[in-house]
Write an enzyme that holds these catalytic residues in place. Structure first.
Site, short mmCIF file in Angstrom:
data_model
loop_
_atom_site.label_atom_id
_atom_site.label_comp_id
_atom_site.label_asym_id
_atom_site.label_seq_id
_atom_site.Cartn_x
_atom_site.Cartn_y
_atom_site.Cartn_z
N GLY A 89 0.86 -1.18 0.00
CA GLY A 89 0.00 0.00 0.00
C GLY A 89 0.89 1.22 0.00
N GLY A 133 -0.12 4.57 -0.20
CA GLY A 133 -0.81 5.82 0.08
C GLY A 133 0.05 6.66 1.02
N TYR A 186 0.80 11.05 -3.30
CA TYR A 186 0.33 11.02 -1.90
C TYR A 186 1.17 11.84 -0.93
CZ TYR A 186 -3.03 7.41 -3.15
OH TYR A 186 -4.08 6.75 -3.71
N GLY A 217 -1.44 5.26 16.69
CA GLY A 217 -1.03 6.37 17.55
C GLY A 217 -1.26 7.68 16.82
N LYS A 262 -11.57 6.76 16.87
CA LYS A 262 -11.20 8.19 16.88
C LYS A 262 -11.51 8.84 15.53
CE LYS A 262 -7.45 7.95 14.16
NZ LYS A 262 -7.13 8.75 12.98
N THR A 296 -6.13 13.73 15.80
CA THR A 296 -7.02 13.66 14.64
C THR A 296 -8.16 14.67 14.75
OG1 THR A 296 -6.50 11.30 14.61
CG2 THR A 296 -8.26 12.01 13.16
N VAL A 311 -8.45 8.15 1.80
CA VAL A 311 -9.51 7.51 2.55
C VAL A 311 -9.81 8.25 3.87
CG1 VAL A 311 -7.97 5.87 3.75
CG2 VAL A 311 -10.34 5.24 3.32
#
Ligand SMILES: NC(=O)c1ccc[n+]([C@@H]2O[C@H](COP(=O)([O-])OP(=O)(O)OC[C@H]3O[C@@H](n4cnc5c(N)ncnc54)[C@H](O)[C@@H]3O)[C@@H](O)[C@H]2O)c1
Ligand SMILES: O=P(O)(O)OC[C@H](O)CO
Length: 332
Positions: A8, A10, A49, A136, A191, A248, A280
Site C-alpha cells: 500500500g 498511500g 500522496y 497512535g 477516533k 485527529t 480515505v
C-alpha cells in the site's frame, strides 16, 4: 538486516516505509499503480500522496506483490480497512510462514464487524501471535517531514513486538510496545468517527469548548466499547487512544476532520469527499460498523450514532447537534 514489505503506497504506507528505511530496515513497497511505484523507486518521491517529501534512496518499490513479499520478515498492511480482506486473499499465498503481519489500518470491517487483526487471522490462517497493529497520533505528512511523534505497536507475542519496535525506531519516531491489540484497534477505528463529529462542529462555526466536549465524551464512548470487547482502559488513555483522538480531532491534516468540516458547512457527501483529495476517510464507513458493533454489545455510543445518521441517513448536522443536547441529563 531485517526485511519489510509495505503493501500500500498511500500517504501512511509511504511515510511508514520511510520510517522503516530510516531505522535501517530493508524496505520494498508495493503500489497498486505502476506509475506510483516508479515515482517512489525512480524519483524517490510519492508525487500522488506525499508530494515534496524526499524519500530515502534505499527505499524501493514495485507493483509486483510477489517481488515485494519475497523474503520479508515483516509484512506491513497499509491499504484501507474495507479493501484489506480482498487484497490479503491475493497476497496470502506469497507471505512467508513465519513473517510478522503488521496492520496500519484504522477501521472496522463493514458487514463482519471485525477488527483488522481478526480479518488478517481469518484470511491468512496465521496464529494471532504473528499479527501486530500499529496505532497512535501519526498524521502521515508530519511523520514524513520528521516531526517527532510516538506510537504503539501492539502484539500478543512480545518478541515480535520488540522486533518491530527495533525495526521502526528512529530519531523522530518512537514506538512503544503493548500487548493490548484490541485496545489499539478500537482506539484507532473509533477516533476517526469522533474526528468526523469534531469536523462537523467546527464546520458549523462552533468553537473550542464544543470540540473539547466532543473529544472528551467521544473518549468516554470509546472506552465503553473497548472495555466491553476486552481492551484495557489504560491503552485508551495512552497514545493509541487519547493521543490519536486529540491529534485527529484537532488537525487540519486529518482527512476525517476535514470531511466532517465540509458536512458541517452544509456540503454534500460528494463535496466532503473532495476535501480528502482522493484519500480515505475511514470513519465514514467505520461509523456504521462501530455503531453496529456497539449495539451488539449493548454499548451506548451517541456521538457515533449521530455521525452514522448524518453520513448515511441524511440527518442534518444542526439537527444532530440539537438531538445530542436534547438527550436526558445524567452523571458523568
Ligand atoms: N494518512 C495518515 O495520516 C494515516 C496515519 C495512520 C494510519 N492511517 C491509516 O492507514 C490506512 C491507509 O491509509 P492511507 O492514509 O495510506 O490512505 P490513502 O488513501 O492515502 O492511500 C490508500 C492506499 O491504498 C490503495 N488502495 C485504495 N483502495 C485500494 C484497493 N481496493 N485495493 C488496493 N489498494 C487500494 C491506494 O491506491 C493507496 O495507495 C488507513 O486505514 C488509515 O486510517 C493513516
Ligand atoms: O487523516 P486521518 O483522519 O485518516 O487521520 C490520520 C491518522 O490516523 C492520525 O493518527
Amino acid at each position: 538486516m531485517s526485511k519489510a514489505a509495505v503493501l500500500g503506497a498511500g500517504s501512511w504506507g509511504t511515510a511508514f516505509a520511510k520510517v522503516l528505511a530510516d531505522a535501517g530496515t530493508d524496505v520494498t513497497m508495493w503500489a497498486r499503480r505502476a506509475e506510483v511505484a516508479e515515482s517512489i523507486a525512480g524519483r524517490h518521491e510519492n508525487v500522488d500522496y506525499l508530494p515534496g517529501v524526499a524519500l530515502p534512496s534505499t527505499l524501493t518499490a514495485t507493483d509486483d506483490a510477489a517481488a515485494a513479499l519475497d523474503g520479508a520478515d515483516f509484512v506491513v498492511l497499509a491499504v484501507p480497512s474495507q479493501s484489506l480482506r480482498s487484497n490479503l486473499a491475493e497476497w496470502s499465498p506469497m507471505i512467508g510462514e513465519d513473517a510478522t503481519l503488521l496492520s496500519l489500518a484504522k477501521g472496522i470491517e463493514t458487514g463482519t464487524l471485525m477488527r483488522m487483526s481478526q480479518v488478517i487471522v481469518q484470511v491468512t490462517g496465521a496464529d494471532p501471535g504473528r499479527v501486530a497493529v500499529l496505532s497512535g497520533p501519526n498524521l502521515a505528512r508530519e511523520i514524513a517531514i520528521e516531526q517527532p511523534a510516538a506510537t504503539v505497536i501492539a502484539c500478543t507475542d512480545s518478541t515480535r513486538a520488540l522486533a518491530l519496535q527495533k525495526a521502526s525506531a528512529t530519531g523522530y519516531f518512537r514506538p512503544y510496545t503493548n500487548s493490548d491489540v484490541i485496545g489499539c484497534e478500537i482506539g484507532g477505528a473509533c477516533k476517526n468517527v469522533i474526528a468526523l463529529a469534531c469536523g462537523m462542529a467546527a464546520g458549523s462555526g462552533l468553537g473550542d469548548n464544543t470540540i473539547a466536549s466532543i473529544i472528551t465524551r467521544g473518549l468516554a464512548e470509546i472506552i465503553r466499547l473497548g472495555v466491553a470487547l476486552g481492551a484495557k482502559p489504560t491503552t485508551l488513555a495512552g497514545l493509541a487512544g487519547v493521543g490519536d483522538l486529540v491529534a485527529t480531532c484537532s488537525s487540519p491534516l486529518s482527512r476525517n476532520r476535514s470531511f466532517g468540516e465540509r458536512l458541517g458547512q452544509g456540503g454534500s457527501m460528494e463535496t466532503a469527499q473532495e476535501a480528502t483529495h482522493g484519500q480515505v476517510a475511514e470513519g465514514v464507513k467505520s461509523c456504521s460498523s462501530v455503531r453496529a458493533l456497539a449495539s451488539s454489545y449493548d454499548v451506548e455510543m451517541p456521538l457515533t450514532d449521530a455521525v452514522h445518521r448524518v453520513c448515511h441517513e441524511g440527518l442534518v448536522v444542526q439537527d444532530a447537534i440539537g438531538q445530542l443536547l436534547g438527550r436526558r441529563t445524567k452523571s458523568e
